[in-house]
Design an enzyme around this catalytic site. Structure first.
Site, PDB file in Angstrom:
ATOM      1  N   THR A   1       0.844  -1.201   0.000  1.00 29.37           N
ATOM      2  CA  THR A   1       0.000   0.000   0.000  1.00 29.37           C
ATOM      3  C   THR A   1       0.875   1.246   0.000  1.00 29.37           C
ATOM      4  OG1 THR A   1      -1.789  -1.125   1.160  1.00 29.37           O
ATOM      5  CG2 THR A   1      -1.754   1.279   1.316  1.00 29.37           C
TER       6      THR A   1
ATOM      7  N   SER B   1       5.900  -6.912  -2.427  1.00 34.77           N
ATOM      8  CA  SER B   1       5.460  -7.077  -1.041  1.00 34.77           C
ATOM      9  C   SER B   1       6.033  -8.342  -0.427  1.00 34.77           C
ATOM     10  CB  SER B   1       3.930  -7.139  -1.038  1.00 34.77           C
ATOM     11  OG  SER B   1       3.466  -7.668   0.172  1.00 34.77           O
TER      12      SER B   1
ATOM     13  N   CYS C   1      -9.033  -6.597   1.267  1.00 34.48           N
ATOM     14  CA  CYS C   1      -9.106  -5.184   1.603  1.00 34.48           C
ATOM     15  C   CYS C   1     -10.471  -4.604   1.257  1.00 34.48           C
ATOM     16  CB  CYS C   1      -8.012  -4.428   0.858  1.00 34.48           C
ATOM     17  SG  CYS C   1      -6.480  -5.335   0.895  1.00 34.48           S
TER      18      CYS C   1
HETATM   19  N1  PLP Z   1      -1.566  -4.460  -4.273  1.00 33.90           N
HETATM   20  C1  PLP Z   1      -2.042  -5.694  -4.493  1.00 33.90           C
HETATM   21  C2  PLP Z   1      -2.065  -6.231  -5.888  1.00 33.90           C
HETATM   22  C3  PLP Z   1      -2.513  -6.468  -3.423  1.00 33.90           C
HETATM   23  O1  PLP Z   1      -2.977  -7.690  -3.651  1.00 33.90           O
HETATM   24  C4  PLP Z   1      -2.481  -5.918  -2.123  1.00 33.90           C
HETATM   25  C5  PLP Z   1      -3.017  -6.684  -0.978  1.00 33.90           C
HETATM   26  O2  PLP Z   1      -3.987  -7.406  -1.099  1.00 33.90           O
HETATM   27  C6  PLP Z   1      -1.953  -4.628  -1.951  1.00 33.90           C
HETATM   28  C7  PLP Z   1      -1.503  -3.928  -3.050  1.00 33.90           C
HETATM   29  C8  PLP Z   1      -1.858  -3.999  -0.596  1.00 33.90           C
HETATM   30  O3  PLP Z   1      -1.019  -4.731   0.216  1.00 33.90           O
HETATM   31  P1  PLP Z   1      -0.837  -4.398   1.756  1.00 33.90           P
HETATM   32  O4  PLP Z   1      -2.218  -4.373   2.337  1.00 33.90           O
HETATM   33  O5  PLP Z   1      -0.025  -5.507   2.263  1.00 33.90           O
HETATM   34  O6  PLP Z   1      -0.170  -3.075   1.879  1.00 33.90           O
END
Ligand code: PLP
Length: 390
Positions: free
Chosen positions: A67, A191, A316
């Site tokens: 994020t 990530s 999310c």
């Molecule tokens: N981008 C993608 C493609 C994701 O799948 C996710 C999490 O589901 C995120 C960004 C955000 O990740 P985080 O919540 O670990 O910051």
């Protein structure tokens, strides 16, 4: 517990756990021996990750996760390039970390265009190209989608952006560590916890020479792109997980895909469903299916009661009743969107997990279909508007 929600997060691999346990504790900015040991651990991790994915270590900016990396890419590039233009193009199936950043930029005087996708969830390249009007400074298209697993034509998009001199950001949170992957764009999000590393670490790769303004200022860490004391343990665990995932990538991706096929075929033998996403250009670990006539949320809850963890959309987005923007962009009806469930496998998923899911899912679907509201049943009336979650 049968954990089939690896697109949300993953268990930490033993190699990463071991590396974290022996990570130095000190502040990497301290000049004493303990601080120098921590600095070395962070820089070793940076080099490991950059090497694995073919990037320059100086471009790898550690963040708290995907994020933050997505936010830094959009806000940072927009601010740095404000004098050059004010238009940003993002795909309609991006994670909210990109979509909502783009929306906020609109409030700050930028203009955002959404690139459409086809019914498999692939960005339509010709449509995206048409959106690149003069003044476009950034394009953001994810490497692979977190809800349906569809892979995007990122190499082609990178080429188009290069020829138009527009920056290209790709969110590779779901792709890195799972499939062959290179840091091929100007800005790339990765990530740790999506690839069996710890939560609390991620990175934005900033190709050398790419303009970016920091979101966080203060101590000047991370090449002045992201101030704040580095999360040494998480960063060390991230690098160990990335190294381990790369060491058995081919075998484990093939094994996971076989298990996914076993899950799909096993469920198909006793229930009906429609697979969402591209039939071939898809991540090996995601199986998104619409159980017609069933509420996906109810499936998730019923399976949870039997010890099976799955998701009815991306984690999310699953706190709200808003239908999946991904499935909506793919042209699915509200009923189909509501009936979709995501199974996502991981490095540690076993045949026994899959066989248990194959035994448990069809009876749950059968029972829920028999009690589904008319709007969800094939040929039934439209469902009443949802006021909120029970
Ligand atoms: N981008 C993608 C493609 C994701 O799948 C996710 C999490 O589901 C995120 C960004 C955000 O990740 P985080 O919540 O670990 O910051």
């Amino acid at each position: 517990m049968i954990y089939l929600d690896n697109a949300s997060t993953t268990r930490i691999r033993p190699e990463a756990r071991a590396a974290m346990a022996s990570a130095p504790f000190a502040n990497p900015s301290s000049i004493h021996a303990a601080g120098r040991a921590a600095r070395k651990a962070v820089e070793d991790a940076r080099e490991t990750i950059a090497d694995l994915y073919g990037g320059d270590p100086k471009g790898l900016t550690f963040t708290s996760g995907a994020t933050e990396a997505d936010n830094l890419a959009l806000f940072g590039a927009a601010e740095a390039l404000r004098a050059k233009g004010n238009r940003i193009v993002v795909s309609s199936v991006e994670h909210p970390a990109v979509l909502e950043a783009a929306e906020r930029l609109v409030k700050g005087g930028f203009e955002t265009a959404l690139a459409p996708v086809d019914s498999d969830g692939r960005v339509i390249l010709a449509a995206l190209e048409k959106l690149l009007t003069p003044g476009t400074i950034l394009v953001s298209v994810m490497a692979a989608n977190n809800e349906v697993g569809t892979l995007q034509p990122v190499a082609e998009i990178a080429e188009v952006c290069r020829s138009r001199k527009v920056l290209f950001h790709t969110d590779a949170a779901q792709a890195a560590g799972k499939i062959a992957f290179k840091l091929g764009a100007d800005l790339v999000t990765i990530s740790s916890h999506k690839m069996h590393g710890p939560r609390g670490a991620g990175a934005l790769y900033v190709k050398p020479g790419t303009p970016i303004a920091p979101l966080q200022v203060g101590g000047g860490q991370e090449f002045e792109r992201r101030a704040g004391t580095e999360a040494v343990e998480s960063i060390v665990g991230f690098a160990a997980a990335a190294r381990s995932m790369a060491s058995d990538l081919k075998e484990s991706a093939a094994r996971i895909e076989r298990l996914r096929t076993r899950l799909e075929a096993g469920m198909r033998a006793s229930t009906s469903f429609k697979v969402q996403g591209h039939p071939k250009e898809r991540l090996p670990h995601i199986l998104s299916v619409a159980f017609e006539g069933c509420d996906g949320e109810a499936v998730v809850i019923a399976l949870d009661a039997q010890g099976v963890c799955v998701s009815s959309g991306s984690a999310c987005a699953s706190q709200s009743m808003v239908p999946s923007h991904v499935l909506t962009a793919m042209g699915r009806s509200p009923e189909e969107t509501r009936s979709t469930v995501r199974f996502s496998l991981g490095w540690d998923t076993t045949e026994a997990d899959i066989d248990a899911a194959v035994a448990l899912v069809p009876p749950v679907v059968k029972r829920l279909r028999s009690i589904a509201p008319a709007g969800l049943r094939p040929g039934g009336a439209a469902p009443a508007a949802q006021a909120g979650r029970p």
